[in-house]
Design a protein around this motif. Structure first.
Motif, PDB file in Angstrom:
ATOM      1  N   MET A  47       0.838  -1.196   0.000  1.00 61.16           N
ATOM      2  CA  MET A  47       0.000   0.000   0.000  1.00 61.16           C
ATOM      3  C   MET A  47       0.878   1.252   0.000  1.00 61.16           C
ATOM      4  O   MET A  47       1.872   1.329   0.720  1.00 61.16           O
ATOM      5  CB  MET A  47      -0.897  -0.031   1.250  1.00 61.16           C
ATOM      6  N   GLN A  48       0.489   2.240  -0.835  1.00 63.67           N
ATOM      7  CA  GLN A  48       1.215   3.517  -0.901  1.00 63.67           C
ATOM      8  C   GLN A  48       0.231   4.653  -1.147  1.00 63.67           C
ATOM      9  O   GLN A  48      -0.528   4.635  -2.111  1.00 63.67           O
ATOM     10  CB  GLN A  48       2.256   3.499  -2.022  1.00 63.67           C
ATOM     11  N   LEU A  49       0.263   5.673  -0.269  1.00 60.23           N
ATOM     12  CA  LEU A  49      -0.506   6.901  -0.480  1.00 60.23           C
ATOM     13  C   LEU A  49       0.245   7.787  -1.464  1.00 60.23           C
ATOM     14  O   LEU A  49       1.463   7.983  -1.351  1.00 60.23           O
ATOM     15  CB  LEU A  49      -0.694   7.628   0.849  1.00 60.23           C
ATOM     16  N   LEU A  50      -0.499   8.355  -2.419  1.00 56.28           N
ATOM     17  CA  LEU A  50       0.066   9.248  -3.423  1.00 56.28           C
ATOM     18  C   LEU A  50      -0.345  10.694  -3.123  1.00 56.28           C
ATOM     19  O   LEU A  50      -1.338  10.938  -2.426  1.00 56.28           O
ATOM     20  CB  LEU A  50      -0.427   8.846  -4.816  1.00 56.28           C
ATOM     21  N   PRO A  51       0.383  11.690  -3.675  1.00 53.23           N
ATOM     22  CA  PRO A  51       0.073  13.091  -3.360  1.00 53.23           C
ATOM     23  C   PRO A  51      -1.180  13.640  -4.031  1.00 53.23           C
ATOM     24  O   PRO A  51      -1.434  14.844  -3.952  1.00 53.23           O
ATOM     25  CB  PRO A  51       1.330  13.836  -3.828  1.00 53.23           C
ATOM     26  N   ASN A  52      -1.973  12.792  -4.672  1.00 54.65           N
ATOM     27  CA  ASN A  52      -3.304  13.202  -5.142  1.00 54.65           C
ATOM     28  C   ASN A  52      -4.402  12.541  -4.303  1.00 54.65           C
ATOM     29  O   ASN A  52      -5.566  12.489  -4.718  1.00 54.65           O
ATOM     30  CB  ASN A  52      -3.495  12.865  -6.619  1.00 54.65           C
ATOM     31  N   ASP A  53      -4.032  12.055  -3.116  1.00 53.72           N
ATOM     32  CA  ASP A  53      -4.957  11.405  -2.190  1.00 53.72           C
ATOM     33  C   ASP A  53      -5.587  10.144  -2.775  1.00 53.72           C
ATOM     34  O   ASP A  53      -6.734   9.804  -2.467  1.00 53.72           O
ATOM     35  CB  ASP A  53      -6.052  12.375  -1.717  1.00 53.72           C
ATOM     36  N   ARG A  54      -4.847   9.477  -3.619  1.00 49.88           N
ATOM     37  CA  ARG A  54      -5.202   8.125  -4.044  1.00 49.88           C
ATOM     38  C   ARG A  54      -4.228   7.151  -3.365  1.00 49.88           C
ATOM     39  O   ARG A  54      -3.105   7.534  -3.017  1.00 49.88           O
ATOM     40  CB  ARG A  54      -5.102   7.969  -5.562  1.00 49.88           C
TER      41      ARG A  54
END
Length: 542
Positions: A47-54
């Motif tokens: 799991m990885q959070l991206l800087p577009n809140d996806r």
């Protein structure tokens, strides 16, 4: 006192001691749970959070068909499997879309690059040497680079470096490290004898080593029960730390977890650099579990001040033993211990007795009162479960599949496809008037090393200006109980919080001074008031 009275008294004292020794842990003190989606179609092993809140999630491609289909025409190469093994979760809309993976990504690693792209490495079988990139955008999909790595990487650990590259350390029977991207086509791996020295040939116990970049530019590397400070640019061990007391293994398959405790910046310097490692399984637990005996998980944590002249481990006891659990840094500087089991080890079918209660640890609280048991989930999250911090302060929790395929019936712990959120107690509705809300900077603002930054925020209730701080957290890559690239910075604010109008405030901070303290890239910025964080704002440091 007569002889008989004395005997009775001693019996009563003995019984009381037994009751205290076997008493249940402290009562749950906070936090709440909510099911976001009953099924995302896959079990979220990574799991990885991206800087577009996806949030990008994936499992392995040879589990068999998942419960979410790929778009027509996107079946895996040379396969009849037309189901997805990766999805993108949109936090705002609480929805998912399937993504396409061509190669097996099982037990791989990765990190967010400075430009916000997820670069992910290794895996199993045809995925051993593959590098995969995922760019945050509405219709993007995985892009895969065959032979992007020199060595096969399975159960390796990645970390972003100050120059923007990733260092990729170890892997099963891979006792070296390499970088990505490469400086040249002929760049070779570098031997790391420490991985040989910590390798148990029967069980290994040094996979997914715990790796942290510290402010002097070196790497703290922990494997099995030992740690070194490593200069990767010179391929030299700078110092060797004492073994953790008790000598118990803490890495896969005796899977504990670890964090770099908050780095507090004062006048451009971080005085204390401290690592904390918790839980795991005792020696022999993996072999015993294979034979049907499930040893109690470890209930100890060790803290070590990496920066001390004569560092020593300080040991503490958790209220709940935990193996295959996760440790996450919360915006207020506390540590969340979540997921896991209380017996057995990592591996197919090898864990027992799920730990449903998270625990919050206050690193600066008095010794003896640092651990606080939280309210339980109803979902066992054992082997191959995951957790990441979201911008709104919740913790996204998914995964759990202790089987080598998707199995939903006739097993103790079925494969878990649901997605849920844990809301720490700072999100309780009774605290809403104390919770800050950031007005400036706007999301995706750029900040520069060592420069001043004025942060404007609102609070609807009364504010204690002396209890305001600003933190930055890097979004981490979570798998197998370790959040790679995780770090929290407490920015230098010098008690500069001021009121600028009714319910409006500013706090002036200094951005981190260098890439050794904060590698370039995206961070979540929070204003914290009375240990209650605002929703985060994405900033990019360069």
């Amino acid at each position: 006192m007569t002889f008989s009275t004395s005997i009775i008294t001693h019996h009563l004292i003995f019984i009381l001691l037994l009751l205290l020794l076997h008493a249940p842990p402290c009562p749950a003190s906070g936090g709440s749970w909510s099911i976001l989606l009953p099924s995302i179609g896959i079990s979220a092993m990574h799991m990885q959070l991206l800087p577009n809140d996806r949030v990008v999630m994936f499992d392995r491609t040879d589990f068999g068909p998942s419960q979410i289909s790929l778009p027509k025409g996107k079946c895996r190469h040379n396969s009849t499997d037309c189901s997805a093994h990766s999805v993108e979760y949109d936090v705002a809309s609480n929805s998912i879309r399937p993504l396409t993976l061509r190669t097996d990504i099982w037990c791989s690693s990765g990190a967010l690059m400075p430009n916000g792209r997820l670069t992910q490495t290794g895996g199993w079988n045809e995925g051993f040497r593959v590098v995969r990139n995922y760019k945050p955008c509405d219709k993007c999909d995985w892009q895969e680079i065959q032979n992007g790595l020199v060595q096969p990487r399975w159960y390796a650990t990645n970390h972003i470096l100050p120059d923007g590259r990733q260092i990729i350390i170890g892997g099963r029977q891979t006792f070296d490290y390499e970088f990505y991207p490469k400086m040249s086509a002929t760049e070779n791996p570098h031997s790391l004898p420490f991985l040989v020295q910590t390798n148990d040939p029967n069980v290994e116990n040094n996979l997914y080593p715990f790796v942290f970049l510290i402010p002097d530019g070196n790497l703290f590397i922990f494997a099995n029960n030992r740690a070194i400070l490593f200069d990767y640019s010179k391929n030299q061990v700078v110092r060797t730390y004492p073994s953790m007391p008790g000598g118990q293994p803490r890495n896969y398959p005796s899977t504990g977890s670890a964090v770099l405790l908050p780095l507090r910046i004062t006048n451009g310097v971080v005085d204390t650099v401290e690592v904390m490692i918790c839980g795991g399984a005792p020696k022999g637990a993996f072999t015993n579990a294979l034979n049907g005996k499930f040893d109690r998980a470890l209930d100890t944590c060790g803290r070590i001040k990496v920066s001390d002249q004569y560092p020593k481990w300080f040991m503490e006891t958790m209220p709940l033993a935990r193996v295959v659990g996760d440790m996450l840094l919360l915006p207020n500087g506390h540590v969340l211990l979540i997921n896991g089991a209380s017996a057995g080890s990592a591996g197919w079918e090898l864990g027992r007795n799920p730990v449903l209660n998270p625990v919050v640890y206050g690193p600066e609280d008095p010794v003896g009162s640092r651990f606080k048991v939280q309210n339980p989930s109803t979902k066992p999250r054992v082997y191959h479960s995951t957790a990441v911090l979201l911008r709104d302060g919740r913790v996204l929790v998914g995964g759990s599949n202790p089987h080598d395929k998707y199995v939903f019936t006739d097993v103790i712990y079925p494969t878990e496809l649901s997605l849920e959120a844990f809301s720490p107690s700072y999100l309780d509705s009774s605290l809403v008037t104390l919770r800050p809300n950031i007005i400036l900077p706007k999301t995706n603002s750029k900040i520069r090393y060592g420069k001043g930054l004025a942060i404007r925020f609102t609070v609807s209730g009364p504010v204690n200006l002396n209890l305001v701080s600003v933190t930055m957290i890097s979004p981490s890559f979570n798998t197998h109980s370790f959040s790679m690239n995780q770090r929290l910075l407490v920015l230098d604010s010098s008690n500069s919080t001021k009121s600028v109008g009714q319910s409006y405030y500013t706090v002036n901070v200094i951005a981190p001074p260098s890439g050794n303290i904060a590698p370039a890239g995206y961070y979540l910025l929070f204003v914290v008031h009375k240990e209650i964080p605002s929703p985060g704002v994405w900033v990019r440091i360069q």
